[in-house]
Design an enzyme around this catalytic site. Sequence first.
Site, short mmCIF file in Angstrom:
data_model
loop_
_atom_site.label_atom_id
_atom_site.label_comp_id
_atom_site.label_asym_id
_atom_site.label_seq_id
_atom_site.Cartn_x
_atom_site.Cartn_y
_atom_site.Cartn_z
N ALA A 11 -20.30 2.34 3.39
CA ALA A 11 -19.56 1.70 2.30
C ALA A 11 -20.46 0.84 1.42
O ALA A 11 -20.24 0.73 0.21
CB ALA A 11 -18.42 0.85 2.88
N LYS A 20 -21.78 -6.63 4.67
CA LYS A 20 -21.00 -5.88 3.68
C LYS A 20 -20.12 -6.84 2.87
O LYS A 20 -20.05 -6.73 1.64
CB LYS A 20 -20.13 -4.84 4.41
N THR A 74 -3.91 4.96 -1.37
CA THR A 74 -4.98 5.47 -0.50
C THR A 74 -5.61 6.75 -1.08
O THR A 74 -5.08 7.35 -2.02
CB THR A 74 -4.45 5.75 0.92
N TYR A 75 -6.73 7.13 -0.47
CA TYR A 75 -7.53 8.27 -0.94
C TYR A 75 -7.68 9.21 0.25
O TYR A 75 -8.16 8.79 1.31
CB TYR A 75 -8.89 7.73 -1.37
N GLU A 94 0.84 -1.21 0.00
CA GLU A 94 0.00 0.00 0.00
C GLU A 94 0.87 1.26 0.00
O GLU A 94 1.83 1.36 0.75
CB GLU A 94 -0.90 -0.02 1.25
N ALA A 124 -8.97 11.78 2.99
CA ALA A 124 -10.31 11.91 3.59
C ALA A 124 -11.11 12.98 2.86
O ALA A 124 -10.60 14.05 2.52
CB ALA A 124 -10.17 12.26 5.06
P1 FAD Z 1 -18.58 1.24 6.79
O1 FAD Z 1 -18.43 -0.16 6.35
O2 FAD Z 1 -19.68 2.04 6.21
O3 FAD Z 1 -18.70 1.21 8.37
C1 FAD Z 1 -18.53 2.39 9.18
C2 FAD Z 1 -19.30 2.20 10.49
O4 FAD Z 1 -20.69 2.24 10.20
C3 FAD Z 1 -19.06 0.85 11.19
O5 FAD Z 1 -19.13 1.05 12.56
C4 FAD Z 1 -20.23 0.01 10.70
O6 FAD Z 1 -20.56 -1.02 11.62
C5 FAD Z 1 -21.33 1.05 10.63
N1 FAD Z 1 -22.39 0.72 9.66
C6 FAD Z 1 -22.22 0.20 8.42
N2 FAD Z 1 -23.43 0.08 7.80
C7 FAD Z 1 -24.36 0.53 8.68
C8 FAD Z 1 -25.77 0.66 8.65
N3 FAD Z 1 -26.48 0.30 7.58
N4 FAD Z 1 -26.41 1.17 9.74
C9 FAD Z 1 -25.69 1.54 10.85
N5 FAD Z 1 -24.35 1.44 10.94
C10 FAD Z 1 -23.69 0.95 9.87
N6 FAD Z 1 -9.95 6.10 4.84
C11 FAD Z 1 -9.66 7.06 3.92
O7 FAD Z 1 -10.10 8.21 4.07
N7 FAD Z 1 -8.88 6.79 2.82
C12 FAD Z 1 -8.37 5.55 2.60
O8 FAD Z 1 -7.65 5.34 1.60
C13 FAD Z 1 -8.65 4.50 3.53
N8 FAD Z 1 -8.20 3.26 3.34
C14 FAD Z 1 -8.52 2.27 4.23
C15 FAD Z 1 -8.07 0.98 4.00
C16 FAD Z 1 -8.37 -0.05 4.88
C17 FAD Z 1 -7.88 -1.47 4.59
C18 FAD Z 1 -9.12 0.22 6.05
C19 FAD Z 1 -9.42 -0.87 7.04
C20 FAD Z 1 -9.58 1.51 6.29
C21 FAD Z 1 -9.30 2.55 5.39
N9 FAD Z 1 -9.77 3.86 5.59
C22 FAD Z 1 -9.47 4.83 4.66
C23 FAD Z 1 -10.54 4.22 6.79
C24 FAD Z 1 -12.07 4.15 6.59
O9 FAD Z 1 -12.49 5.00 5.56
C25 FAD Z 1 -12.71 4.60 7.91
O10 FAD Z 1 -12.38 3.69 8.94
C26 FAD Z 1 -14.20 4.83 7.89
O11 FAD Z 1 -14.57 5.41 9.14
C27 FAD Z 1 -15.04 3.56 7.76
O12 FAD Z 1 -15.01 3.07 6.51
P2 FAD Z 1 -15.74 1.68 6.18
O13 FAD Z 1 -15.62 1.51 4.75
O14 FAD Z 1 -15.27 0.62 7.11
O15 FAD Z 1 -17.25 2.07 6.59
#
Ligand code: FAD
Length: 285
Positions: free
Chosen positions: A124, A164, A48-49, A17, A51
């Site tokens: 997501a 998911k 990465t992207y 990465e 925030a």
């Molecule tokens: P989600 O899967 O949407 O989850 C976020 C929260 O919402 C969780 O607590 C989940 O349980 C909850 N949730 C999901 N769906 C629902 C629903 N329907 N109702 C209620 N609650 C729900 N960030 C960046 O800005 N740029 C990057 O490049 C980046 N790369 C990453 C790479 C990896 C491998 C990882 C693990 C994280 C990365 N992140 C990055 C961080 C990530 O964007 C943040 O942690 C963000 O807060 C959550 O993203 P997610 O896709 O897990 O969200």
Amino acid sequence: MTRIADLLAKGTTWSFEFFPPKTPEGLVAFDAAVNDLSALEPSYVSVTYGALGATRDTTRDLVLRVNREQSFPAMPHLTCVGHTRAELVELLESYREGGIENILALAGDPPADGSDPGGDFTYATELIELVREVGDFSVGVAAFPELHPRSPDRETDRRLLAEKLALADFGMTQFFFDAEHYRRLVDELADLGSTTPVIPGVMPLVNVAGTRRMAAMNGSEIPTWLQERLDAVDGDPEATRRLGVEVATGLVADLLELGVPGVHLYALNRANSIEEIYAGLGLKR
Ligand code: FAD
């Protein structure tokens, strides 16, 4: 064959990465690291992207260029919070047209000051749907072995993650320092009937304060033994980097014993730590 789903079906993937650099010197270091690490023939790399889209154009340009110039695929991370649907469609179309076949679909973090980010997306899962509408991408999603910091409890975190993962092709984890966190995550997902492969993310740390800050932000526990070793190297960048290599090498060895589908290493835009981890594990490429 450059779809990560297909690569995973053939055997253990090894990926690195990178992050989009902010300065011309940073770009030189990025290119040097990608070129040096290409000798290890990674299965793919990711970029990465920033925030809320802070590196929207840089991430896109780097991913398209690396994907074009190297023999391995480059995967963009993409976050949806704060973006409109039209903005994301435009970006995804440019990836599709540029030959990108893999997307890491993430929610992203809302603004730290609590203000409304606007945009059309919250989670997501909504981005996964859009990615699939725009192209035939292989889609990865984030997984948090020690729970997502915004999850109310373990059961909810795992249930929503399993839902998911059912929409995605693979998961990729936040960094952690104890393989037990990963083993427990995978067991809990299996109990929920989830069969999507989850690739552990491993960070060879290079900075004591930065590691502590990121671990606190992401809910990653630093075990007591590591806290003590971090104290001992604090202020000595090379000793810190060597500790990072030692810890990451041990962790990857533990993960390989668990039979992981792949290993994703945070290269942090430098080649030396990754090269030393490969050497420590007796891996050539
Ligand atoms: P989600 O899967 O949407 O989850 C976020 C929260 O919402 C969780 O607590 C989940 O349980 C909850 N949730 C999901 N769906 C629902 C629903 N329907 N109702 C209620 N609650 C729900 N960030 C960046 O800005 N740029 C990057 O490049 C980046 N790369 C990453 C790479 C990896 C491998 C990882 C693990 C994280 C990365 N992140 C990055 C961080 C990530 O964007 C943040 O942690 C963000 O807060 C959550 O993203 P997610 O896709 O897990 O969200």
